[in-house]
Design a protein around this motif. Structure first.
Motif, short mmCIF file in Angstrom:
data_model
loop_
_atom_site.label_atom_id
_atom_site.label_comp_id
_atom_site.label_asym_id
_atom_site.label_seq_id
_atom_site.Cartn_x
_atom_site.Cartn_y
_atom_site.Cartn_z
N ASN A 57 0.81 -1.21 0.00
CA ASN A 57 0.00 0.00 0.00
C ASN A 57 0.85 1.26 0.00
OD1 ASN A 57 0.92 0.06 2.62
ND2 ASN A 57 -1.10 -0.17 3.57
N GLY A 58 2.06 1.17 -0.48
CA GLY A 58 2.91 2.35 -0.59
C GLY A 58 3.81 2.57 0.61
N ALA A 59 3.38 2.15 1.78
CA ALA A 59 4.18 2.35 2.98
C ALA A 59 4.56 1.03 3.63
CB ALA A 59 3.40 3.20 3.98
N GLY A 60 4.19 -0.06 3.03
CA GLY A 60 4.45 -1.38 3.59
C GLY A 60 3.42 -2.36 3.08
N TYR A 61 2.96 -3.24 3.95
CA TYR A 61 1.99 -4.26 3.57
C TYR A 61 0.76 -4.20 4.46
CZ TYR A 61 5.63 -6.31 0.73
OH TYR A 61 6.60 -6.51 -0.21
N ARG A 62 -0.39 -4.41 3.83
CA ARG A 62 -1.66 -4.47 4.53
C ARG A 62 -2.13 -5.92 4.55
NH1 ARG A 62 -5.68 -1.54 1.33
NH2 ARG A 62 -5.80 -3.48 0.17
N LEU A 63 -2.64 -6.37 5.69
CA LEU A 63 -3.28 -7.67 5.78
C LEU A 63 -4.76 -7.47 5.49
CD1 LEU A 63 -3.36 -10.72 6.74
CD2 LEU A 63 -4.22 -9.76 8.89
N ASP A 64 -5.31 -8.32 4.65
CA ASP A 64 -6.75 -8.34 4.40
C ASP A 64 -7.27 -9.67 4.91
OD1 ASP A 64 -7.07 -5.87 2.78
OD2 ASP A 64 -5.72 -6.94 1.42
N ALA A 65 -8.38 -9.67 5.64
CA ALA A 65 -8.94 -10.91 6.16
C ALA A 65 -10.43 -10.76 6.41
CB ALA A 65 -8.24 -11.33 7.45
N THR A 66 -11.12 -11.88 6.28
CA THR A 66 -12.52 -11.97 6.65
C THR A 66 -12.62 -12.86 7.87
OG1 THR A 66 -13.24 -11.73 4.36
CG2 THR A 66 -14.82 -12.70 5.89
N LEU A 67 -13.21 -12.33 8.93
CA LEU A 67 -13.42 -13.10 10.15
C LEU A 67 -14.77 -13.78 10.07
CD1 LEU A 67 -12.29 -10.42 12.78
CD2 LEU A 67 -10.89 -12.15 11.61
N VAL A 68 -14.79 -15.09 10.25
CA VAL A 68 -16.04 -15.85 10.26
C VAL A 68 -16.45 -16.02 11.72
CG1 VAL A 68 -17.20 -17.98 9.57
CG2 VAL A 68 -15.33 -17.06 8.17
N TRP A 88 -1.38 -8.69 15.23
CA TRP A 88 -0.13 -7.95 15.39
C TRP A 88 0.97 -8.85 15.95
CZ3 TRP A 88 1.89 -3.67 13.64
CH2 TRP A 88 2.90 -2.99 14.32
N ARG A 89 0.62 -9.72 16.89
CA ARG A 89 1.62 -10.58 17.55
C ARG A 89 1.90 -11.87 16.78
NH1 ARG A 89 3.22 -6.66 20.41
NH2 ARG A 89 1.91 -5.91 22.08
N THR A 90 1.02 -12.27 15.85
CA THR A 90 1.14 -13.57 15.19
C THR A 90 1.76 -13.50 13.81
OG1 THR A 90 -0.78 -14.37 16.41
CG2 THR A 90 -0.17 -15.59 14.44
N LEU A 91 1.48 -12.45 13.04
CA LEU A 91 2.02 -12.39 11.67
C LEU A 91 3.54 -12.39 11.68
CD1 LEU A 91 -0.18 -9.77 9.77
CD2 LEU A 91 -0.09 -12.24 9.43
N PRO A 92 4.15 -13.14 10.77
CA PRO A 92 5.61 -13.15 10.69
C PRO A 92 6.18 -11.96 9.91
CG PRO A 92 4.70 -14.79 9.21
CD PRO A 92 3.54 -14.19 9.96
N TRP A 93 5.35 -11.03 9.50
CA TRP A 93 5.77 -9.79 8.84
C TRP A 93 4.94 -8.66 9.43
CZ3 TRP A 93 1.43 -8.05 6.24
CH2 TRP A 93 0.50 -9.03 5.86
N GLU A 94 5.52 -7.46 9.42
CA GLU A 94 4.85 -6.33 10.07
C GLU A 94 3.79 -5.72 9.15
OE1 GLU A 94 5.79 -2.00 12.14
OE2 GLU A 94 7.43 -3.15 11.26
N PRO A 95 2.52 -5.75 9.58
CA PRO A 95 1.49 -5.08 8.79
C PRO A 95 1.43 -3.60 9.17
CG PRO A 95 0.47 -6.17 10.65
CD PRO A 95 1.96 -6.46 10.72
N ASN A 96 1.34 -2.73 8.18
CA ASN A 96 1.15 -1.32 8.54
C ASN A 96 -0.33 -0.96 8.51
OD1 ASN A 96 0.68 -1.08 5.84
ND2 ASN A 96 1.99 0.69 5.55
N ALA A 97 -1.16 -1.91 8.09
CA ALA A 97 -2.61 -1.77 8.16
C ALA A 97 -3.22 -3.17 8.23
CB ALA A 97 -3.16 -1.03 6.94
N ILE A 98 -4.35 -3.27 8.89
CA ILE A 98 -5.09 -4.53 9.00
C ILE A 98 -6.52 -4.23 8.56
CG2 ILE A 98 -5.94 -6.32 10.54
CD1 ILE A 98 -3.53 -5.67 12.40
N ALA A 99 -6.92 -4.77 7.40
CA ALA A 99 -8.27 -4.55 6.89
C ALA A 99 -9.11 -5.79 7.20
CB ALA A 99 -8.25 -4.28 5.40
N LEU A 100 -10.16 -5.61 7.97
CA LEU A 100 -11.01 -6.71 8.40
C LEU A 100 -12.46 -6.48 8.04
CD1 LEU A 100 -9.65 -7.12 12.05
CD2 LEU A 100 -9.06 -8.52 10.07
N VAL A 101 -13.11 -7.52 7.58
CA VAL A 101 -14.56 -7.58 7.50
C VAL A 101 -14.95 -8.83 8.25
CG1 VAL A 101 -14.82 -6.30 5.33
CG2 VAL A 101 -14.54 -8.78 5.27
#
Length: 153
Positions: A57-68, A88-101
């Motif tokens: 996303n220009g500044a790093g990586y965003r995680l996208d996920a759908t929570l069931v 935040w504590r589990t991903l093996p890479w640093e997300p600079n954003a977390i997009a959740l639905v």
């Protein structure tokens, strides 16, 4: 299924025919750690995670996920806080954003039912958020709330 909650419209895309003369490298496999287990441990009403994705996303990586989820009740601030911290504590890479639905399967096969995360996100300052999808949120400035990111051991 639930992934249809987050709709992205793409316009102006063109398809290109690959050149058989050129070789291509395979895209690296993105690792997510044991995110599903971490989330269901942090918030027991999360029964699964779908549509995991990582995008630049220009500044790093965003995680996208759908929570069931197991119910259509709105998320509380405490639940969203626990889920975001687990990510935040589990991903093996640093997300600079977390997009959740989030959503649940509709009754009688009616399709997925969205669960609103927006009101819960308003309780998570100093972490920021914006709205995405149907009741979803994109969280940022996680380090302001959870401290500096470190790779899981």
């Amino acid at each position: 299924m639930i992934g249809s909650l987050l709709t992205v419209n793409v316009t102006g895309c063109a398809t290109a025919t690959p050149d058989p003369e050129k070789t291509t490298e395979e895209a690296p496999v993105v690792e997510y750690g044991d995110l599903s287990e971490a989330l269901s441990t942090a918030v027991p009403r999360i029964v699964g995670v779908e549509d995991l994705g990582r995008s630049g996303n220009g500044a790093g990586y965003r995680l996208d996920a759908t929570l069931v989820l197991d119910s259509a009740e709105p998320f509380t601030g405490d639940e969203l806080d626990a889920a975001a911290e687990a990510i935040w504590r589990t991903l093996p890479w640093e997300p600079n954003a977390i997009a959740l639905v989030a959503g649940v399967d509709g009754a009688d096969g009616d399709g997925p039912e969205a669960v609103d995360l927006r009101a819960a996100a308003a309780d998570l300052s100093p972490m920021g958020h914006t709205d995405v999808g149907q009741g979803g949120v994109s969280l940022f400035d996680m380090d302001e709330r959870y401290g500096e990111w470190t790779a899981p051991e």
